[in-house]
Design a protein around this motif. Structure first.
Motif, PDB file in Angstrom:
ATOM      1  N   TRP A  82       0.862  -1.177   0.094  1.00 31.69           N
ATOM      2  CA  TRP A  82      -0.116  -0.049  -0.172  1.00 31.69           C
ATOM      3  C   TRP A  82       1.042   1.208  -0.085  1.00 31.69           C
ATOM      4  O   TRP A  82       0.611   2.139  -0.839  1.00 31.69           O
ATOM      5  CB  TRP A  82      -0.899  -0.104   1.215  1.00 31.69           C
ATOM      6  CG  TRP A  82      -2.177  -0.900   1.191  1.00 31.69           C
ATOM      7  CD1 TRP A  82      -2.205  -1.781   0.428  1.00 31.69           C
ATOM      8  CD2 TRP A  82      -2.968  -1.119   2.375  1.00 31.69           C
ATOM      9  NE1 TRP A  82      -3.449  -2.837   0.995  1.00 31.69           N
ATOM     10  CE2 TRP A  82      -3.765  -2.190   2.104  1.00 31.69           C
ATOM     11  CE3 TRP A  82      -3.057  -0.627   3.820  1.00 31.69           C
ATOM     12  CZ2 TRP A  82      -4.902  -2.485   2.948  1.00 31.69           C
ATOM     13  CZ3 TRP A  82      -4.032  -1.201   4.447  1.00 31.69           C
ATOM     14  CH2 TRP A  82      -4.982  -2.049   4.312  1.00 31.69           C
ATOM     15  N   LEU A  83       2.143   1.188   0.846  1.00 27.79           N
ATOM     16  CA  LEU A  83       2.959   2.357   0.829  1.00 27.79           C
ATOM     17  C   LEU A  83       3.614   2.688  -0.442  1.00 27.79           C
ATOM     18  O   LEU A  83       3.811   3.804  -0.884  1.00 27.79           O
ATOM     19  CB  LEU A  83       3.765   2.279   2.111  1.00 27.79           C
ATOM     20  CG  LEU A  83       3.161   2.313   3.609  1.00 27.79           C
ATOM     21  CD1 LEU A  83       4.149   1.720   4.838  1.00 27.79           C
ATOM     22  CD2 LEU A  83       2.707   3.853   3.652  1.00 27.79           C
ATOM     23  N   ARG A  84       4.205   1.498  -1.080  1.00 32.20           N
ATOM     24  CA  ARG A  84       4.725   1.711  -2.171  1.00 32.20           C
ATOM     25  C   ARG A  84       3.857   2.005  -3.319  1.00 32.20           C
ATOM     26  O   ARG A  84       4.424   3.176  -3.873  1.00 32.20           O
ATOM     27  CB  ARG A  84       5.207   0.215  -2.556  1.00 32.20           C
ATOM     28  CG  ARG A  84       6.312   0.215  -3.721  1.00 32.20           C
ATOM     29  CD  ARG A  84       6.518  -0.990  -4.341  1.00 32.20           C
ATOM     30  NE  ARG A  84       5.272  -1.620  -4.893  1.00 32.20           N
ATOM     31  CZ  ARG A  84       4.913  -1.421  -5.943  1.00 32.20           C
ATOM     32  NH1 ARG A  84       5.247  -0.377  -6.728  1.00 32.20           N
ATOM     33  NH2 ARG A  84       3.726  -1.540  -6.722  1.00 32.20           N
ATOM     34  N   LYS A  85       2.805   1.784  -3.354  1.00 32.87           N
ATOM     35  CA  LYS A  85       1.703   2.490  -4.414  1.00 32.87           C
ATOM     36  C   LYS A  85       1.507   3.790  -4.158  1.00 32.87           C
ATOM     37  O   LYS A  85       1.160   4.783  -4.899  1.00 32.87           O
ATOM     38  CB  LYS A  85       0.492   1.496  -4.406  1.00 32.87           C
ATOM     39  CG  LYS A  85       0.434   0.437  -5.130  1.00 32.87           C
ATOM     40  CD  LYS A  85      -0.933  -0.229  -5.284  1.00 32.87           C
ATOM     41  CE  LYS A  85      -0.993  -1.499  -6.009  1.00 32.87           C
ATOM     42  NZ  LYS A  85      -2.094  -2.433  -5.720  1.00 32.87           N
ATOM     43  N   ALA A  86       1.576   4.302  -2.846  1.00 33.13           N
ATOM     44  CA  ALA A  86       1.279   5.638  -2.438  1.00 33.13           C
ATOM     45  C   ALA A  86       2.770   6.459  -2.399  1.00 33.13           C
ATOM     46  O   ALA A  86       2.771   7.641  -2.131  1.00 33.13           O
ATOM     47  CB  ALA A  86       0.958   5.881  -1.155  1.00 33.13           C
ATOM     48  N   HIS A  87       3.705   5.626  -3.069  1.00 31.79           N
ATOM     49  CA  HIS A  87       5.019   6.411  -3.438  1.00 31.79           C
ATOM     50  C   HIS A  87       5.801   6.942  -2.285  1.00 31.79           C
ATOM     51  O   HIS A  87       6.759   7.770  -2.150  1.00 31.79           O
ATOM     52  CB  HIS A  87       4.931   7.702  -4.405  1.00 31.79           C
ATOM     53  CG  HIS A  87       3.896   7.439  -5.704  1.00 31.79           C
ATOM     54  ND1 HIS A  87       4.549   6.480  -6.651  1.00 31.79           N
ATOM     55  CD2 HIS A  87       3.067   7.671  -5.957  1.00 31.79           C
ATOM     56  CE1 HIS A  87       3.636   6.290  -7.389  1.00 31.79           C
ATOM     57  NE2 HIS A  87       2.711   6.995  -7.243  1.00 31.79           N
ATOM     58  N   ALA A  88       5.449   6.324  -1.219  1.00 32.04           N
ATOM     59  CA  ALA A  88       6.200   6.274  -0.038  1.00 32.04           C
ATOM     60  C   ALA A  88       7.872   5.797  -0.074  1.00 32.04           C
ATOM     61  O   ALA A  88       7.838   4.908  -0.622  1.00 32.04           O
ATOM     62  CB  ALA A  88       5.530   5.959   1.222  1.00 32.04           C
TER      63      ALA A  88
END
Ligand code: UTP
Length: 446
Positions: free
Chosen positions: A400-406
């Protein structure tokens, strides 16, 4: 209570009747209460039927797989999600947790929902669920009523746990706890087993007892009065359960025809111990893994994929009319032979909630991705354990975080509080930086 003595004698339980006559005072009252809670004619018939039949429940030779699709195009999915959110926003959806099981495989003393699966936050399964529900309720702008079925063995501990945690911030008025029924274990020759001087060996009547218990506790009427039209039913031990998933609700509402919908995953392998969705004699339902004959279990399609591939993950959605119908319908009893109160090979009976589906006619399978929605905590170690659940949550939240570019550390796992994100929404680089160490916790893969 001479009536009880007569009932016992008529049901072939003379020994128990004679024993009861030897008791006096409170001890007698306690045993009478247990006896009065049971349907002795049904127990007599059950023993007669099961002791002459083979233990495995018959699976018809007319078994067909139930096709299902995972995912939908974005437009359709968005439409379902929005439809579900509108229905939730009108207060027409409730959550129904079946938590009356004994959780014997996990070996945790106490209700399984109190179990801390070892995430960095140390939240219990109950807390994770309560937070998901509250986040969703806030997003749709309406409280979501929550029915929690316990058993006489864990009711008090469950209610106490919620009380001690101030109902995890939820309004007490929106939660209803009630107990499921019990059924007396029988000795190999069909006699009621006693637990000590003044009790019977009463065991929970299986998760299929949920329809009866929902109605008899007044909870079904409570839901109807509140205008609930859809009930999301799930198990206590799925650490990834998207409670009251709007897309699931919207999909059933849009389909129109079916009384219920069930989430389905591809089986991990032929031997995986999950029930499968199938048509038996043209009726939709679930066949338990232990009842599925090997030739069906191992059957493959020309491309090598499993033919009976639709795994049941115990996430269902019922229209309220369906639950009304099921409150009085009879489900079959399944049997196990277990040691009870020191007596070997006793008969234990239970009902399974998935046996309700053939009675409701058409049902809607809703394919989902296992890694996003299914991580059961069944065993203390190995498969389906707290460790596998931690890892699956950690990887999903990292995704989820990767998809949110975190800017995540790809070698770490992450736990995102359900108060921050229900299913991956509301995340960004900024949120990550702000929440790391607070509502987002980093941990190591084991
Ligand atoms: P399981 O079949 O995993 O059983 O329950 P269990 O009792 O939790 O665990 P074991 O088999 O003893 O290890 C699936 C779901 O059905 C509920 C459980 O609480 C769980 O949410 N359940 C099971 C009931 O509510 N009542 C029951 O009588 C049995």
């Amino acid at each position: 209570m001479s009536n009880l003595i007569e009932i016992l004698n008529n049901a072939g339980q003379e020994e128990l009747a004679n024993y009861l006559n030897t008791l006096e005072g409170d001890a007698r009252k306690r045993l009478e209460r247990d006896i009065a809670s049971q349907d002795w004619e049904e127990l007599k018939a059950l023993h007669a039927e099961k002791s002459t039949a083979s233990l495995s429940d018959n699976v018809s030779s007319d078994l067909k797989p139930m096709p299902f699709k995972i995912g939908a195009d974005d437009l359709r999915y968005e439409f379902w999600k929005e439809t579900g959110e509108i229905i939730l926003g009108k207060g027409q959806v409730a959550a129904f947790l079946v938590a009356g099981g004994q959780g014997s495989r996990l070996g945790f003393e106490g209700p399984k929902g109190m179990f801390d699966i070892g995430l960095p936050s140390h939240k219990s399964l109950f807390q994770l669920q309560a937070e998901r529900l509250q986040n969703l309720a806030a997003q749709v702008g309406h409280a979501i009523p929550w029915c929690i079925m316990t058993s006489p063995l864990n009711h008090e501990a469950t209610v106490n746990f919620f009380t001690e945690h101030n109902f995890f911030g939820m309004d007490r008025q929106n939660i209803r706890f009630f107990e499921q029924g019990t059924i007396c274990a029988l000795s190999p020759d069909g006699k009621a087993v006693r637990d000590g001087e003044d009790h019977l060996a009463l065991v929970p009547d299986g998760n299929g007892g949920c329809f009866r218990a929902l109605a008899q506790s007044g909870s079904l009427a409570w839901l109807i009065e509140r205008g609930v039209r859809y009930v999301f039913l799930y198990s206590v031990d799925n650490a990834l359960c998207r409670i009251c998933d709007p897309a699931f609700i919207g999909a059933l509402a849009s389909e129109g025809r079916s009384m219920s919908a069930s989430k389905v995953v591809h089986k991990a392998n032929a031997g995986e111990k999950v029930g499968i969705f199938a048509f038996q004699n043209n009726k939709p339902g679930v066949v338990e893994y232990s009842d599925l004959p090997e030739e069906y279990r191992d059957m493959t399609n020309p491309d090598g994929s499993l033919t009976f591939d639709g795994g049941n993950i115990a996430i269902h959605l019922f229209k309220i009319e369906g639950l009304r119908k099921l409150q009085t319908s009879k489900l079959p009893w399944h049997t196990a032979r277990k040691t009870v109160c020191g007596i070997e090979k006793c008969w234990k009976f239970e009902q399974f909630l998935f046996d309700a589906f053939p009675q409701l006619g058409s049902m809607m399978p809703f394919g989902v991705i296992r890694e996003e929605e299914f991580s059961p905590v069944k065993n203390a170690e190995g498969n389906d354990s707290p460790k596998t659940a931690r890892t699956m949550i950690g990887k999903l939240h990292r995704e989820w975080l990767r998809k949110a570019h975190a800017e995540i550390n790809p070698n770490k796992l992450y736990e995102i509080s359900p108060t921050l994100s229900y299913a991956g929404e509301n995340l960004s680089r900024r949120v990550f930086e702000r929440e790391l160490g607070k509502n987002i916790l980093e941990f190591d893969e084991e």
